[in-house]
Scaffold this motif. Sequence first.
Motif, PDB file in Angstrom:
ATOM      1  N   PHE A  84      -5.198  -0.436  -4.713  1.00 12.62           N
ATOM      2  CA  PHE A  84      -6.618  -0.662  -4.464  1.00 12.62           C
ATOM      3  C   PHE A  84      -6.832  -0.582  -2.955  1.00 12.62           C
ATOM      4  O   PHE A  84      -6.540  -1.530  -2.213  1.00 12.62           O
ATOM      5  N   HIS A  85      -7.327   0.557  -2.486  1.00 13.03           N
ATOM      6  CA  HIS A  85      -7.465   0.781  -1.043  1.00 13.03           C
ATOM      7  C   HIS A  85      -8.637  -0.005  -0.455  1.00 13.03           C
ATOM      8  O   HIS A  85      -8.531  -0.594   0.617  1.00 13.03           O
ATOM      9  N   ASN A  86      -9.755   0.016  -1.174  1.00 16.89           N
ATOM     10  CA  ASN A  86     -10.983  -0.609  -0.697  1.00 16.89           C
ATOM     11  C   ASN A  86     -11.959  -0.685  -1.869  1.00 16.89           C
ATOM     12  O   ASN A  86     -11.547  -0.570  -3.025  1.00 16.89           O
ATOM     13  N   ARG A  87     -13.226  -0.831  -1.602  1.00 18.72           N
ATOM     14  CA  ARG A  87     -14.225  -0.972  -2.663  1.00 18.72           C
ATOM     15  C   ARG A  87     -14.457   0.313  -3.447  1.00 18.72           C
ATOM     16  O   ARG A  87     -15.019   0.282  -4.549  1.00 18.72           O
ATOM     17  N   THR A  88     -14.058   1.436  -2.906  1.00 16.89           N
ATOM     18  CA  THR A  88     -14.439   2.724  -3.504  1.00 16.89           C
ATOM     19  C   THR A  88     -13.263   3.612  -3.907  1.00 16.89           C
ATOM     20  O   THR A  88     -13.479   4.611  -4.595  1.00 16.89           O
ATOM     21  N   HIS A  89     -12.058   3.314  -3.494  1.00 14.26           N
ATOM     22  CA  HIS A  89     -10.934   4.208  -3.757  1.00 14.26           C
ATOM     23  C   HIS A  89      -9.759   3.442  -4.376  1.00 14.26           C
ATOM     24  O   HIS A  89      -9.331   2.413  -3.867  1.00 14.26           O
ATOM     25  N   LEU A  90      -9.267   4.012  -5.478  1.00 17.12           N
ATOM     26  CA  LEU A  90      -8.145   3.451  -6.231  1.00 17.12           C
ATOM     27  C   LEU A  90      -7.178   4.580  -6.559  1.00 17.12           C
ATOM     28  O   LEU A  90      -7.583   5.609  -7.118  1.00 17.12           O
ATOM     29  N   THR A  91      -5.902   4.400  -6.213  1.00 14.81           N
ATOM     30  CA  THR A  91      -4.880   5.409  -6.503  1.00 14.81           C
ATOM     31  C   THR A  91      -3.938   4.912  -7.583  1.00 14.81           C
ATOM     32  O   THR A  91      -3.495   3.757  -7.552  1.00 14.81           O
ATOM     33  N   HIS A  92      -3.655   5.785  -8.540  1.00 18.70           N
ATOM     34  CA  HIS A  92      -2.633   5.517  -9.552  1.00 18.70           C
ATOM     35  C   HIS A  92      -1.444   6.433  -9.311  1.00 18.70           C
ATOM     36  O   HIS A  92      -1.607   7.640  -9.111  1.00 18.70           O
ATOM     37  N   GLU A  93      -0.225   5.857  -9.328  1.00 17.28           N
ATOM     38  CA  GLU A  93       1.009   6.629  -9.199  1.00 17.28           C
ATOM     39  C   GLU A  93       1.916   6.353 -10.383  1.00 17.28           C
ATOM     40  O   GLU A  93       2.055   5.201 -10.818  1.00 17.28           O
ATOM     41  N   PHE A  94       2.523   7.411 -10.905  1.00 21.91           N
ATOM     42  CA  PHE A  94       3.558   7.282 -11.935  1.00 21.91           C
ATOM     43  C   PHE A  94       4.900   7.379 -11.233  1.00 21.91           C
ATOM     44  O   PHE A  94       5.253   8.428 -10.680  1.00 21.91           O
ATOM     45  N   VAL A  95       5.646   6.266 -11.228  1.00 22.07           N
ATOM     46  CA  VAL A  95       6.904   6.176 -10.490  1.00 22.07           C
ATOM     47  C   VAL A  95       8.068   6.354 -11.463  1.00 22.07           C
ATOM     48  O   VAL A  95       8.192   5.607 -12.445  1.00 22.07           O
ATOM     49  N   ALA A  96       8.928   7.340 -11.203  1.00 24.32           N
ATOM     50  CA  ALA A  96      10.119   7.554 -12.026  1.00 24.32           C
ATOM     51  C   ALA A  96      11.132   6.452 -11.729  1.00 24.32           C
ATOM     52  O   ALA A  96      11.548   6.272 -10.584  1.00 24.32           O
ATOM     53  N   SER A  97      11.517   5.719 -12.755  1.00 24.36           N
ATOM     54  CA  SER A  97      12.437   4.603 -12.555  1.00 24.36           C
ATOM     55  C   SER A  97      13.792   5.060 -12.063  1.00 24.36           C
ATOM     56  O   SER A  97      14.448   4.368 -11.280  1.00 24.36           O
ATOM     57  N   ALA A  98      14.241   6.222 -12.507  1.00 27.98           N
ATOM     58  CA  ALA A  98      15.601   6.679 -12.210  1.00 27.98           C
ATOM     59  C   ALA A  98      15.880   6.755 -10.719  1.00 27.98           C
ATOM     60  O   ALA A  98      16.976   6.399 -10.261  1.00 27.98           O
ATOM     61  N   ASN A  99      14.894   7.218  -9.939  1.00 27.95           N
ATOM     62  CA  ASN A  99      15.149   7.433  -8.510  1.00 27.95           C
ATOM     63  C   ASN A  99      13.980   7.032  -7.611  1.00 27.95           C
ATOM     64  O   ASN A  99      14.041   7.237  -6.397  1.00 27.95           O
ATOM     65  N   GLY A 100      12.923   6.476  -8.180  1.00 26.68           N
ATOM     66  CA  GLY A 100      11.792   6.007  -7.379  1.00 26.68           C
ATOM     67  C   GLY A 100      10.825   7.082  -6.937  1.00 26.68           C
ATOM     68  O   GLY A 100       9.876   6.795  -6.197  1.00 26.68           O
ATOM     69  N   SER A 101      11.028   8.318  -7.371  1.00 25.07           N
ATOM     70  CA  SER A 101      10.124   9.389  -6.956  1.00 25.07           C
ATOM     71  C   SER A 101       8.770   9.249  -7.650  1.00 25.07           C
ATOM     72  O   SER A 101       8.675   8.742  -8.774  1.00 25.07           O
ATOM     73  N   VAL A 102       7.717   9.672  -6.983  1.00 24.60           N
ATOM     74  CA  VAL A 102       6.366   9.637  -7.546  1.00 24.60           C
ATOM     75  C   VAL A 102       6.132  10.954  -8.284  1.00 24.60           C
ATOM     76  O   VAL A 102       6.025  12.017  -7.672  1.00 24.60           O
ATOM     77  N   MET A 103       6.056  10.871  -9.610  1.00 17.73           N
ATOM     78  CA  MET A 103       5.908  12.067 -10.440  1.00 17.73           C
ATOM     79  C   MET A 103       4.466  12.549 -10.505  1.00 17.73           C
ATOM     80  O   MET A 103       4.214  13.742 -10.680  1.00 17.73           O
ATOM     81  N   ASP A 104       3.526  11.620 -10.373  1.00 25.09           N
ATOM     82  CA  ASP A 104       2.114  11.984 -10.489  1.00 25.09           C
ATOM     83  C   ASP A 104       1.302  10.994  -9.671  1.00 25.09           C
ATOM     84  O   ASP A 104       1.591   9.788  -9.666  1.00 25.09           O
ATOM     85  N   SER A 105       0.291  11.495  -8.969  1.00 27.21           N
ATOM     86  CA  SER A 105      -0.577  10.643  -8.172  1.00 27.21           C
ATOM     87  C   SER A 105      -1.992  11.188  -8.224  1.00 27.21           C
ATOM     88  O   SER A 105      -2.203  12.404  -8.141  1.00 27.21           O
ATOM     89  N   ALA A 106      -2.951  10.284  -8.409  1.00 26.46           N
ATOM     90  CA  ALA A 106      -4.358  10.689  -8.436  1.00 26.46           C
ATOM     91  C   ALA A 106      -5.198   9.536  -7.909  1.00 26.46           C
ATOM     92  O   ALA A 106      -4.875   8.365  -8.136  1.00 26.46           O
ATOM     93  N   THR A 107      -6.281   9.869  -7.233  1.00 29.86           N
ATOM     94  CA  THR A 107      -7.151   8.856  -6.639  1.00 29.86           C
ATOM     95  C   THR A 107      -8.554   8.958  -7.233  1.00 29.86           C
ATOM     96  O   THR A 107      -9.139  10.043  -7.306  1.00 29.86           O
TER      97      THR A 107
END
Length: 530
Positions: A490-513
Amino acid sequence: MPMAGSAFRNLQNAPHWQESLEPSTPWSCLAESTGVHVPGTVPCNPYEPLQQHLAFAGSTGMTVSWSTHAQLDTPQVWYGESPIALTNVATGNSTTYPTSRVYDNHVKLTGLKPNTKYWYRTSYQNCAGCAYRPTDTFTTAREAGDEAAFTVAVVIDLGLMGADGLSTKVGPYGGAANPLGPNDLNTIQSLIENKDTYEFIAHFGDIAYADYFIKESWEGYFGNNSLIPNMTSVIDGYNVMLEQYYDQMTPLTSAKPYMVAPGNHDANCDNGGTTDTVNNITYTTSICVPGQLNFTGYINHFRMPSDEAGGLGNFWYSFDYGLAHFIMLDSETDLPTGLQSPDEAGGPGAGANNGPFGYPNQQYEWFENDLASIDREQTPWVIVGLHRPWYVAAKNTSSNVCLACQQAFEPLMIKYGVDLYMQGHIHAYERNAPIANYSLDPNGLNNPSAPWNILNGAAGHYDGLDTLKAPPYWSVQAWDDTYGWSRLIFHNRTHLTHEFVASANGSVMDSATLYKAHDFSSGNGTGNSQ
């Protein structure tokens, strides 16, 4: 020493679940004497605090819960704003239920300062023969309207890890899939590695998967000596697996509030009905004792802030955190009159006969009243968590796609401008476009009127991941071969980012705001200025 060595060898040759059942075995006591508790074992000192977890109780309260193998007359928590000045003490209660091996202790701390770090200890922490533990800490919730950015970890469908759960192997006689790679981290490990990057954990149903004991038994996962379970072995095996999971989660849940919602695997001991295809035996709830039916363990283990929110137990409730209002719903029981609840009598689960837990329409009425009462100037973001999905690239069956849940909840989400709702149940990841009643929002993630929906049931358990069908028109990104969890920023009142984090190595597989204007000055309930 020969006796201890003999016991150790016998345990090594026993099935993993049986190994954990030996009360106060020499091996268990040896481990305890070195300051280590072996997950799922009975400790040498029955008063040792285990399975510790936290839950918000408003911005000025925190509920501290833990389990012991003996009842405490008066569970106590000592706490303060300095590790050397635990000058406050609060008391609670100690409860159990039939066939449980433990007592659940719950103490609510009140009158705390918002967004403040506290140190605390529970009754019998570092007792004689107990595992060594530091003084624990927690941080209370931010007040509603606090403008600071924050992050939340979300898991759904997360089960036991290791030799009795998800590991690098599967049973030789069954169809479990997607074992871990030899160098993969599991989701609990990944969450622990990232522990300092989020404020709390939200878990929207299916917790531990202790009900997989039956399936893991007949698939030969525990060895050939336990292929055909009976009621006694199910009682013991279910308890051990449940305790192991809570022990494994303790490094997280003793420091980060663990906010939960119910899922179908939290209801009964039978995995919703499972058939041993080797011996042609079908198991239903008839093998479950009363203490392992009707969400009994779930009801007793947790204490969510329903009192503060006017909700019901651990089934539906809400809480504020900074710029967001979070709502937890029950997709398993207590749907409105005229709709079939999946885990009530007549639902798709074998022998389903759970709940209802409230009066007719209570959850629906509470949900609408809660949405209508939100001060969107204080908490512009509204996030809903529930277990079962309706927009998902899975076979359209009643056990996969909950159309009754959609009928119950989606119209209210649209009416009151819910920003994001997250679900699991299908063991895969699918990020969908903002959608309302099967119509895509033309704005996409740029100030949509429709709610954003994300499914992430890929946290992992013994049975692995599900294979998705060809992506439907609402699906933007999907993975059915990767274990992972969600990070909400939750960045602020207007922007929210979702990330899908791969458990195996911590890499971010998908990100959208997601951008939402959240302009409520015109009285527009959704806060969208077009």
